[in-house]
Every structure is written in structure tokens, then in C-alpha cells.
Design a protein around this motif. Structure first.
Motif, PDB file in Angstrom:
ATOM      1  N   LEU A 144      -8.451  -0.434  -3.015  1.00 58.00           N
ATOM      2  CA  LEU A 144      -7.646  -1.525  -3.139  1.00 58.00           C
ATOM      3  C   LEU A 144      -8.169  -3.323  -3.052  1.00 58.00           C
ATOM      4  CD1 LEU A 144      -4.162  -1.230  -0.937  1.00 58.00           C
ATOM      5  CD2 LEU A 144      -4.247  -1.664  -3.930  1.00 58.00           C
ATOM      6  N   TYR A 154      -6.703  -2.775   8.954  1.00 54.20           N
ATOM      7  CA  TYR A 154      -6.920  -0.973   8.018  1.00 54.20           C
ATOM      8  C   TYR A 154      -5.956  -0.528   9.493  1.00 54.20           C
ATOM      9  CZ  TYR A 154      -8.612   3.248   6.709  1.00 54.20           C
ATOM     10  OH  TYR A 154      -8.504   4.708   6.789  1.00 54.20           O
ATOM     11  N   GLY A 171       0.818  -1.473  -0.372  1.00 49.63           N
ATOM     12  CA  GLY A 171      -0.405  -0.244   0.214  1.00 49.63           C
ATOM     13  C   GLY A 171       0.848   1.349   0.486  1.00 49.63           C
ATOM     14  N   TYR A 172       1.719   1.994   1.150  1.00 52.87           N
ATOM     15  CA  TYR A 172       2.790   2.968   0.925  1.00 52.87           C
ATOM     16  C   TYR A 172       3.133   3.133  -0.206  1.00 52.87           C
ATOM     17  CZ  TYR A 172       5.663   5.925   3.546  1.00 52.87           C
ATOM     18  OH  TYR A 172       6.446   7.725   3.281  1.00 52.87           O
ATOM     19  N   ASP A 204      -3.958  13.649   4.338  1.00 55.98           N
ATOM     20  CA  ASP A 204      -5.327  13.793   4.276  1.00 55.98           C
ATOM     21  C   ASP A 204      -5.744  12.099   4.310  1.00 55.98           C
ATOM     22  OD1 ASP A 204      -6.556  16.354   4.381  1.00 55.98           O
ATOM     23  OD2 ASP A 204      -5.819  17.120   2.883  1.00 55.98           O
ATOM     24  N   LEU A 205      -7.058  11.461   4.469  1.00 56.56           N
ATOM     25  CA  LEU A 205      -7.603  10.149   4.824  1.00 56.56           C
ATOM     26  C   LEU A 205      -8.056  10.560   3.119  1.00 56.56           C
ATOM     27  CD1 LEU A 205      -8.811   9.425   7.942  1.00 56.56           C
ATOM     28  CD2 LEU A 205      -6.366   8.837   6.978  1.00 56.56           C
ATOM     29  N   TYR A 206      -8.293  11.081   2.675  1.00 53.35           N
ATOM     30  CA  TYR A 206      -9.614  10.622   1.482  1.00 53.35           C
ATOM     31  C   TYR A 206      -8.243  11.963   0.465  1.00 53.35           C
ATOM     32  CZ  TYR A 206     -12.369   8.202   4.963  1.00 53.35           C
ATOM     33  OH  TYR A 206     -12.730   7.755   6.018  1.00 53.35           O
ATOM     34  N   SER A 207      -8.701  11.188  -0.726  1.00 59.03           N
ATOM     35  CA  SER A 207      -8.390  11.749  -1.877  1.00 59.03           C
ATOM     36  C   SER A 207      -9.306  12.486  -2.962  1.00 59.03           C
ATOM     37  CB  SER A 207      -6.874  11.524  -2.380  1.00 59.03           C
ATOM     38  OG  SER A 207      -7.310   9.512  -2.526  1.00 59.03           O
ATOM     39  N   LEU A 254      -2.248   9.677  -3.061  1.00 58.57           N
ATOM     40  CA  LEU A 254      -4.412   8.954  -2.657  1.00 58.57           C
ATOM     41  C   LEU A 254      -3.914   8.861  -1.235  1.00 58.57           C
ATOM     42  CD1 LEU A 254      -2.674   5.864  -4.884  1.00 58.57           C
ATOM     43  CD2 LEU A 254      -4.915   7.722  -4.891  1.00 58.57           C
ATOM     44  N   GLY A 255      -5.217   9.494  -0.654  1.00 56.88           N
ATOM     45  CA  GLY A 255      -5.546   8.920   0.938  1.00 56.88           C
ATOM     46  C   GLY A 255      -5.181   7.618   1.285  1.00 56.88           C
ATOM     47  N   PRO A 256      -4.498   7.580   2.198  1.00 53.49           N
ATOM     48  CA  PRO A 256      -4.784   5.993   2.712  1.00 53.49           C
ATOM     49  C   PRO A 256      -6.322   5.265   2.922  1.00 53.49           C
ATOM     50  CG  PRO A 256      -3.460   7.573   4.081  1.00 53.49           C
ATOM     51  CD  PRO A 256      -3.919   8.026   3.256  1.00 53.49           C
ATOM     52  N   GLY A 257      -7.186   5.743   3.975  1.00 55.60           N
ATOM     53  CA  GLY A 257      -8.212   5.567   3.251  1.00 55.60           C
ATOM     54  C   GLY A 257      -9.018   5.285   2.100  1.00 55.60           C
ATOM     55  N   THR A 258      -9.097   6.423   1.260  1.00 61.84           N
ATOM     56  CA  THR A 258      -9.294   6.002  -0.292  1.00 61.84           C
ATOM     57  C   THR A 258      -8.515   4.781  -1.290  1.00 61.84           C
ATOM     58  OG1 THR A 258      -9.938   8.439  -0.783  1.00 61.84           O
ATOM     59  CG2 THR A 258      -9.565   7.523  -2.542  1.00 61.84           C
ATOM     60  N   LEU A 259      -6.813   4.856  -0.763  1.00 63.17           N
ATOM     61  CA  LEU A 259      -6.969   3.706  -1.261  1.00 63.17           C
ATOM     62  C   LEU A 259      -6.953   2.211  -0.426  1.00 63.17           C
ATOM     63  CD1 LEU A 259      -4.193   2.699  -3.362  1.00 63.17           C
ATOM     64  CD2 LEU A 259      -2.703   3.277  -0.995  1.00 63.17           C
ATOM     65  N   TYR A 260      -7.212   2.285   1.028  1.00 63.12           N
ATOM     66  CA  TYR A 260      -7.657   0.985   1.734  1.00 63.12           C
ATOM     67  C   TYR A 260      -8.692   1.083   1.022  1.00 63.12           C
ATOM     68  CZ  TYR A 260      -7.733  -2.457   5.110  1.00 63.12           C
ATOM     69  OH  TYR A 260      -7.273  -3.719   5.546  1.00 63.12           O
ATOM     70  N   PHE A 267      -2.100  -0.794   8.813  1.00 63.00           N
ATOM     71  CA  PHE A 267      -2.138  -0.376   7.258  1.00 63.00           C
ATOM     72  C   PHE A 267      -1.252   0.594   6.649  1.00 63.00           C
ATOM     73  CE2 PHE A 267      -3.891   1.619   2.771  1.00 63.00           C
ATOM     74  CZ  PHE A 267      -3.172   0.735   1.298  1.00 63.00           C
TER      75      PHE A 267
END
Lengths: 108, 172
Positions: free
Chosen positions: A52, B68, A26-27, B99-102, A43-49, B71
Motif C-alpha cells: 500500500l 502500522y 486495509g482489512y 502470517d505477516l508476509y504472503s 494477503l499477509g498484513p505486513g506484505t499488504l502494508y 493497521f
């Protein structure tokens, strides 16, 4: 491809599929995309997760089994993911062709 | 000498809470723990960390929730505290924006998740508050108060969803 899968990919999905032409965790995807786009796409980690897990569910990417380092899950594009990606490239090419046709030779 | 500070606050709106934590961080007070309205801070360099609060899809102690959080930790994000499904996160500011969301779709999804949590609680309190479900007693004014307290952030999240959905007609 079913009709509901012919629409444009989101930018996040496009860059995830592109980055996963080599195995990455991921990273690694986040860093790779950031470098490639010179910081434009973060890419925001929440969006990426979320993306995926959706892509794994669709079978466009797969999580690689790596017993030695199971904490860092690596992903790679699948054959059907590649097919979707190539179709998207064709669509993008069509956009640019149309743009240069009407809006000038800037895109050539 | 390390300076520690404990403050008590109540926030109905997680974005206001997040802004407050970041404002504290800009003064060098970095949140290191949260338990039910109690925030613990440690003194450090001003603006050393950026804070974010998220309502997770799954319980942080479930296997999916833990996956999560792992991650996030791989991406250099530290879990400061978890509270039910809420998670308090921070990342070193020197590592760039956090930012968590893009994209709009995932932001909308997050707001919807919060509304799905708030609306049943708010609704139940409202019905208790007006005495539909049982014999009304003055104490039930507290229920009515709680339902209004929940309605304020819920309305603000709803407005954000509408705004983001409008934006989504044009761009991601």
C-alpha cells in the motif's frame, strides 16, 4: 509507461488494484481478496502494508481523506493506477491467448 | 481461577522464539507480556492464539510505527509486547491462518532488515573480542562469545534469504 514499469505485477499488487476499484481500508482489502479467490490468496498484513505504501508513493492508489473516521484509512485506485491495471489485463490476455494456441483449447 | 506463569528464556533466533511461543500456546499457555528474556503467560484454551514476531521498519513509538500497529489491530491482530523495534503479535486461531508476509519479496525484506540490525552489533563484538580496537583483556572473551551467539542466527537468516531468492527466480 517507462520500460521498468512494463513488467508483470505481483499477485498482491494485482489484487490490491482490483479490490480498490471501490474505496476500502486495509482489512477490507484482505477480506475482499480472500473472498474473491475463495481463500487462495491471503494477503499477509505486513506484505499488504508495504505494498500500500509503495502504491501510494507511485500514485497508483490514493488514501481518501475521511475526517469522521481517520483511524481507518481508506484507499482507492487512481487514473494512473487504472492505466497500469488495464495494461496488465492486456498482458494477461496475451498469456492466455498464447497458452490456448499452443497448449490446447482448455483456456477458451 | 486464572493461572499465570513467568518463564525466563534467551533466544538468538526469532523464528525459534516464535515456534516456542506457539508450542506454549498449544498447551494453553498464552504469552501476554515480554520484557528482556522474561515471558509472562496466561492459561487459556489450548491453541487459542497464533503468535508472530516481527522486526518493524520503524520504532513502534514513532508515528509511522504506531500507524502500522493500528493497521494490524484493525485486522484483528493484538500487540502483546514491543521490545526496541521487535513486536510480539498474536491473533485468535479461529480467525484463520496468521502470517505477516504472503510473498517471497516481503519475507526477504524482513530477513534483510534483521541482518542489518545484527551484523553491526556482531561485528563490533567480534573486533572487541579479538582486541583490534583496544588492549585485549580476558573479559573481552565475552565479546567474542556474543559475536558467535549473533553469528548463528545471522547465518540461518542468510541461508533463508538465499533459498527465497532462488525460489523467487521461479515464483513470487
Amino acid at each position: 509507461m517507462p520500460p521498468d514499469e512494463q513488467g508483470a505485477l505481483t499477485e498482491a499488487v494485482f489484487y490490491i488494484l482490483l479490490a480498490l476499484h471501490e474505496p476500502l481500508h486495509g482489512y477490507g482489502i484482505m477480506q475482499g481478496v480472500q473472498e474473491l479467490t475463495k481463500g487462495r490468496v491471503n494477503l499477509g498484513p505486513g506484505t499488504l502494508y508495504g505494498a500500500l505504501s509503495s502504491l501510494v508513493e507511485k500514485g497508483w492508489i490514493t488514501a481518501l481523506d475521511d475526517a469522521s473516521n481517520s483511524r481507518r484509512k481508506e484507499y482507492q485506485i487512481t487514473a494512473s493506477g487504472e492505466q497500469v491495471f488495464q495494461a496488465e489485463l492486456q498482458r494477461l490476455e496475451e498469456l492466455l491467448t498464447h497458452a490456448s494456441l499452443i497448449a490446447g483449447g482448455k483456456w477458451k | 481461577m486464572e493461572m499465570r506463569k513467568t518463564l525466563y528464556r534467551f533466544f538468538g533466533n526469532f523464528e525459534k522464539e516464535e515456534a516456542w511461543l506457539n508450542q506454549m500456546a498449544s498447551q494453553g499457555l498464552h504469552c501476554v507480556d515480554y520484557v528482556l528474556c522474561r515471558y509472562k503467560f496466561e492459561q487459556g484454551a489450548p491453541s487459542e492464539y497464533i503468535y508472530r514476531i516481527e522486526l518493524m521498519e520503524k520504532d513502534p513509538r514513532s508515528p509511522e510505527g504506531m500507524a502500522y500497529l493500528e493497521f494490524l489491530e484493525e485486522a484483528g491482530i493484538e500487540v502483546v509486547a514491543t521490545h526496541v523495534r521487535w513486536v510480539y503479535l498474536r491473533k485468535k486461531a479461529e480467525q484463520g491462518p496468521f502470517d505477516l508476509y504472503s510473498d517471497n519479496a516481503s519475507r526477504i525484506k524482513h530477513y534483510r532488515r534483521i541482518l542489518r540490525l545484527l551484523l553491526p552489533i556482531g561485528g563490533l563484538n567480534f573486533f572487541f573480542g579479538i582486541g583490534i580496537l583496544h588492549n585485549w583483556q580476558p573479559i573481552n572473551l565475552l565479546n567474542l562469545g556474543a559475536s558467535f551467539l549473533l553469528a548463528i542466527p545471522a547465518w540461518s537468516y542468510y541461508q533463508r534469504i538465499m533459498q527465497l531468492e532462488k525460489e523467487s527466480e521461479i515464483r513470487e
